[in-house]
Design a protein around this motif. Structure first.
Motif, PDB file in Angstrom:
ATOM      1  N   MET A   1       0.848  -1.192   0.000  1.00 27.48           N
ATOM      2  CA  MET A   1       0.000   0.000   0.000  1.00 27.48           C
ATOM      3  C   MET A   1       0.883   1.241   0.000  1.00 27.48           C
ATOM      4  O   MET A   1       1.670   1.443   0.928  1.00 27.48           O
ATOM      5  CB  MET A   1      -0.896  -0.046   1.243  1.00 27.48           C
ATOM      6  CG  MET A   1      -1.850   1.099   1.363  1.00 27.48           C
ATOM      7  SD  MET A   1      -2.884   1.316  -0.102  1.00 27.48           S
ATOM      8  CE  MET A   1      -4.429   0.643   0.482  1.00 27.48           C
TER       9      MET A   1
ATOM     10  N   HIS B   1      -6.753   3.942  -4.857  1.00 28.51           N
ATOM     11  CA  HIS B   1      -7.880   3.804  -3.939  1.00 28.51           C
ATOM     12  C   HIS B   1      -8.216   5.130  -3.263  1.00 28.51           C
ATOM     13  O   HIS B   1      -7.329   5.931  -2.985  1.00 28.51           O
ATOM     14  CB  HIS B   1      -7.566   2.751  -2.874  1.00 28.51           C
ATOM     15  CG  HIS B   1      -7.699   1.349  -3.391  1.00 28.51           C
ATOM     16  ND1 HIS B   1      -7.858   0.263  -2.582  1.00 28.51           N
ATOM     17  CD2 HIS B   1      -7.709   0.864  -4.654  1.00 28.51           C
ATOM     18  CE1 HIS B   1      -7.963  -0.835  -3.318  1.00 28.51           C
ATOM     19  NE2 HIS B   1      -7.859  -0.495  -4.580  1.00 28.51           N
TER      20      HIS B   1
ATOM     21  N   ILE C   1     -10.990   3.170   2.530  1.00 29.27           N
ATOM     22  CA  ILE C   1     -10.870   1.817   3.084  1.00 29.27           C
ATOM     23  C   ILE C   1     -12.138   1.557   3.908  1.00 29.27           C
ATOM     24  O   ILE C   1     -12.897   2.490   4.193  1.00 29.27           O
ATOM     25  CB  ILE C   1      -9.628   1.660   4.006  1.00 29.27           C
ATOM     26  CG1 ILE C   1      -9.632   2.704   5.129  1.00 29.27           C
ATOM     27  CG2 ILE C   1      -8.335   1.741   3.203  1.00 29.27           C
ATOM     28  CD1 ILE C   1      -8.544   2.500   6.176  1.00 29.27           C
ATOM     29  N   GLU C   2     -12.328   0.290   4.261  1.00 31.14           N
ATOM     30  CA  GLU C   2     -13.481  -0.031   5.105  1.00 31.14           C
ATOM     31  C   GLU C   2     -13.004  -0.513   6.466  1.00 31.14           C
ATOM     32  O   GLU C   2     -12.070  -1.309   6.547  1.00 31.14           O
ATOM     33  CB  GLU C   2     -14.317  -1.130   4.418  1.00 31.14           C
ATOM     34  CG  GLU C   2     -15.540  -1.533   5.235  1.00 31.14           C
ATOM     35  CD  GLU C   2     -16.351  -2.665   4.574  1.00 31.14           C
ATOM     36  OE1 GLU C   2     -16.446  -2.712   3.325  1.00 31.14           O
ATOM     37  OE2 GLU C   2     -16.878  -3.501   5.326  1.00 31.14           O
TER      38      GLU C   2
ATOM     39  N   ARG D   1     -17.256   2.895   5.817  1.00 28.23           N
ATOM     40  CA  ARG D   1     -16.245   3.364   4.871  1.00 28.23           C
ATOM     41  C   ARG D   1     -15.502   4.577   5.425  1.00 28.23           C
ATOM     42  O   ARG D   1     -16.119   5.492   5.973  1.00 28.23           O
ATOM     43  CB  ARG D   1     -16.901   3.716   3.531  1.00 28.23           C
ATOM     44  CG  ARG D   1     -15.895   4.145   2.493  1.00 28.23           C
ATOM     45  CD  ARG D   1     -16.505   4.156   1.092  1.00 28.23           C
ATOM     46  NE  ARG D   1     -15.453   4.366   0.115  1.00 28.23           N
ATOM     47  CZ  ARG D   1     -15.136   5.560  -0.398  1.00 28.23           C
ATOM     48  NH1 ARG D   1     -15.820   6.634  -0.052  1.00 28.23           N
ATOM     49  NH2 ARG D   1     -14.149   5.677  -1.266  1.00 28.23           N
TER      50      ARG D   1
ATOM     51  N   GLU E   1     -12.232  -2.098  -2.190  1.00 29.01           N
ATOM     52  CA  GLU E   1     -11.377  -1.346  -1.269  1.00 29.01           C
ATOM     53  C   GLU E   1     -10.942  -2.268  -0.133  1.00 29.01           C
ATOM     54  O   GLU E   1     -11.623  -3.251   0.170  1.00 29.01           O
ATOM     55  CB  GLU E   1     -12.144  -0.140  -0.708  1.00 29.01           C
ATOM     56  CG  GLU E   1     -12.446   0.894  -1.788  1.00 29.01           C
ATOM     57  CD  GLU E   1     -13.136   2.147  -1.258  1.00 29.01           C
ATOM     58  OE1 GLU E   1     -13.757   2.090  -0.184  1.00 29.01           O
ATOM     59  OE2 GLU E   1     -13.035   3.189  -1.938  1.00 29.01           O
ATOM     60  N   LEU E   2      -9.821  -1.940   0.505  1.00 29.53           N
ATOM     61  CA  LEU E   2      -9.324  -2.789   1.593  1.00 29.53           C
ATOM     62  C   LEU E   2     -10.315  -2.826   2.751  1.00 29.53           C
ATOM     63  O   LEU E   2     -10.922  -1.808   3.084  1.00 29.53           O
ATOM     64  CB  LEU E   2      -7.984  -2.245   2.122  1.00 29.53           C
ATOM     65  CG  LEU E   2      -6.737  -2.792   1.436  1.00 29.53           C
ATOM     66  CD1 LEU E   2      -6.685  -2.388  -0.010  1.00 29.53           C
ATOM     67  CD2 LEU E   2      -5.481  -2.361   2.175  1.00 29.53           C
TER      68      LEU E   2
ATOM     69  N   TYR F   1     -10.453  -3.659   6.744  1.00 33.00           N
ATOM     70  CA  TYR F   1      -9.789  -3.924   8.017  1.00 33.00           C
ATOM     71  C   TYR F   1     -10.883  -4.351   8.986  1.00 33.00           C
ATOM     72  O   TYR F   1     -11.742  -3.549   9.342  1.00 33.00           O
ATOM     73  CB  TYR F   1      -9.101  -2.665   8.548  1.00 33.00           C
ATOM     74  CG  TYR F   1      -7.852  -2.247   7.780  1.00 33.00           C
ATOM     75  CD1 TYR F   1      -7.937  -1.523   6.591  1.00 33.00           C
ATOM     76  CD2 TYR F   1      -6.576  -2.551   8.263  1.00 33.00           C
ATOM     77  CE1 TYR F   1      -6.791  -1.127   5.910  1.00 33.00           C
ATOM     78  CE2 TYR F   1      -5.434  -2.162   7.589  1.00 33.00           C
ATOM     79  CZ  TYR F   1      -5.546  -1.454   6.414  1.00 33.00           C
ATOM     80  OH  TYR F   1      -4.403  -1.061   5.741  1.00 33.00           O
TER      81      TYR F   1
ATOM     82  N   LEU G   1      -7.609  -8.816   7.436  1.00 32.61           N
ATOM     83  CA  LEU G   1      -7.493  -7.759   6.423  1.00 32.61           C
ATOM     84  C   LEU G   1      -7.675  -8.368   5.040  1.00 32.61           C
ATOM     85  O   LEU G   1      -7.057  -9.384   4.713  1.00 32.61           O
ATOM     86  CB  LEU G   1      -6.097  -7.114   6.522  1.00 32.61           C
ATOM     87  CG  LEU G   1      -5.671  -6.156   5.397  1.00 32.61           C
ATOM     88  CD1 LEU G   1      -6.611  -4.957   5.289  1.00 32.61           C
ATOM     89  CD2 LEU G   1      -4.240  -5.662   5.636  1.00 32.61           C
TER      90      LEU G   1
ATOM     91  N   SER H   1      -6.913  -7.425   1.381  1.00 34.67           N
ATOM     92  CA  SER H   1      -6.256  -6.520   0.446  1.00 34.67           C
ATOM     93  C   SER H   1      -6.252  -7.207  -0.919  1.00 34.67           C
ATOM     94  O   SER H   1      -6.882  -8.260  -1.099  1.00 34.67           O
ATOM     95  CB  SER H   1      -4.843  -6.198   0.930  1.00 34.67           C
ATOM     96  OG  SER H   1      -4.212  -5.274   0.072  1.00 34.67           O
TER      97      SER H   1
ATOM     98  N   TYR I   1      -3.105   7.657   7.645  1.00 35.40           N
ATOM     99  CA  TYR I   1      -3.073   6.540   6.690  1.00 35.40           C
ATOM    100  C   TYR I   1      -2.509   6.999   5.334  1.00 35.40           C
ATOM    101  O   TYR I   1      -1.691   6.310   4.730  1.00 35.40           O
ATOM    102  CB  TYR I   1      -4.483   5.965   6.520  1.00 35.40           C
ATOM    103  CG  TYR I   1      -4.504   4.626   5.824  1.00 35.40           C
ATOM    104  CD1 TYR I   1      -4.340   3.445   6.536  1.00 35.40           C
ATOM    105  CD2 TYR I   1      -4.679   4.543   4.441  1.00 35.40           C
ATOM    106  CE1 TYR I   1      -4.348   2.211   5.902  1.00 35.40           C
ATOM    107  CE2 TYR I   1      -4.683   3.316   3.793  1.00 35.40           C
ATOM    108  CZ  TYR I   1      -4.517   2.153   4.532  1.00 35.40           C
ATOM    109  OH  TYR I   1      -4.516   0.936   3.894  1.00 35.40           O
TER     110      TYR I   1
END
Ligand code: APR
Ligand code: PHB
Length: 386
Positions: A47, A72, A75-76, A85, A192-193, A195, A204, A206, A379
């Motif tokens: 990432m 991207h 992320i979620e 989100r 989307e990633l 977590y 996770l 990815s 992030y």
């Protein structure tokens, strides 16, 4: 044998430094203990902060990254059976890019070799001398000495260069968590990633490409891979990602799996005399904040500029500031990585009270603009230069 900058290690730090120095007309030699195939195959994170993408693109090694990297905008965070989100771009104006570290390594090796750069594979560094700058290494059973003006210690956490900083202070935190990382031949189940935190632990989701998924599970760092047959991995992932609205995880053949322990580690200062440490040689972060590779890129960007100024004008001002400049960013990343890690992992020693606190913390991060902006600006890397 002599060069201007002797670089130990052909990870992203050493390779990018060699490339950035070349653009400034400064010669270097990279010494790498492993062979090229090993270095190009090693699976790591993937990432990239926008600043990292900019460095690669602006230095002319972003062609494949621009083609194959996945941009991207969010992320979620998933907990309590619901996804929330985090709109990274809306909150910070920045994007992040999914592009595997191993691909960056391939691109950099190709660029260095095409430009006539010297990378010696199978060359194990035995010792570095920071004062009469030189590196002793063994290749094909013979011991050699490479003399230089400056040494860049980019030989990772297990390398030897950190030992040549006398009186180095190290700060360390072992987290009671390991990550079981999986590369799977299946289209990602998400754009989307994700977590995810659950009572069973962290997971996770990815990705690597439209056809390859990258997944991680929190496990006991002492766990044996043999305890994790593919079926168990998929059913555990399914349980941890489960939502109340029946979200489904696609599975497929597992191409690779490995368990890595999680630690935070910082060595201070990052310099002694003519030796400069960069990347994992100087610091490690747990991967939850996706900062390891970005820190390595940031260190060598600062170092290349400082060396450029020193060779051009003789001014050591930037070199003298190197360690302090890098450590500021490193500690911000250490804190963010610690924060993300404790937010999202199930501590084996934790009681029900702690679990409730964690759920409340997650709910707050998901609901509060201020809290989610804190997450987002760290992030994407925006907070790292403050
Ligand atoms: N002699 C020569 N090479 C060495 C020696 C040695 N004695 N010891 C280690 N090396 C090599 C390793 O084989 C490795 O290729 O140094 C390289 C260090 O590379 P990385 O571990 O990838 O470290 P770095 O370039 O700092 O990149 C940091 O890697 O681990 C991830 O999360 C981390 O993404 C971050 C990135
Ligand atoms: C990865 O894609 O390997 C990855 C992404 C985000 C992380 C860690 C690893 O936080």
């Amino acid at each position: 044998m002599r060069t201007k900058v002797a670089i130990t290690g052909a990870g992203p730090a050493g390779l990018l430094l060699s490339h950035l120095l070349h653009l400034r007309g400064i010669d270097s030699v990279v010494l790498e203990s492993r062979d090229r195939a090993y270095v190009e195959r090693r699976q790591r994170a993937g990432m990239l902060e926008q600043g990292t993408v900019d460095v690669l693109r602006d230095s002319g090694v972003g062609e494949r990254l621009d083609r194959e990297g996945l941009t991207h905008h969010g992320i979620e965070l998933r907990f309590g059976g619901t996804g929330h989100r985090v709109p990274l771009t809306e909150l910070t104006g920045r994007t992040v890019t999914v592009y595997a570290q191993t691909e960056i390594v391939k691109d950099l090796i190709a660029a260095r070799l095409a430009a006539g750069g010297e990378i010696r594979f199978g060359a194990e560094v035995l010792a570095v001398d920071a004062s009469a700058p030189s590196v002793t290494y063994r290749q094909d059973g013979e011991t050699h000495t490479l003399e230089c003006d400056v040494i860049a210690g980019c030989d990772g956490f297990h390398g030897v260069s950190r030992r040549a900083v006398p009186g180095v202070t190290t700060y360390e935190r072992e987290y009671p968590f390991g990550w079981l990382g999986v590369l799977a031949d299946v289209a990602p189940s998400t754009d989307e990633l994700i977590y995810a935190y659950s009572e069973r632990g962290f997971a996770l989701h990815s990705l690597r490409s439209p056809r390859i998924s990258r997944l991680y599970l929190q496990v006991d760092p002492a766990d044996d891979l043999a305890a994790w047959p593919d079926d168990r991995i998929w059913s555990e992932l399914r349980a941890r990602f489960a939502t109340r609205d029946g979200w489904e995880l696609r599975d497929g053949p597992i191409l690779e799996k490995a368990i890595t322990p999680m630690r935070g580690f910082v060595a201070e200062p990052m310099r002694h005399d003519r030796l400069f440490l960069a990347g994992d040689a100087a610091h490690i972060v747990p991967p939850t904040g996706a900062k390891g590779l970005n820190l390595a890129v940031s260190d060598v960007t600062v170092l290349a500029e400082a060396l450029g100024a020193w060779y051009d004008s003789g001014s050591a001002e930037l070199l003298d500031a190197y360690s302090g400049t890098c450590l500021k960013r490193v500690w911000r990343a250490e804190h963010f990585s610690y924060w993300m890690t404790t937010l999202l992992h199930r501590d084996p020693g934790q009681d029900a009270f702690g679990h409730r606190l964690q759920l409340s913390h997650l709910a707050y991060v998901a609901a509060s603009k201020a809290a989610v902006t804190t997450l987002a600006e760290n992030y994407v890397g925006a907070a790292l230069t403050l």
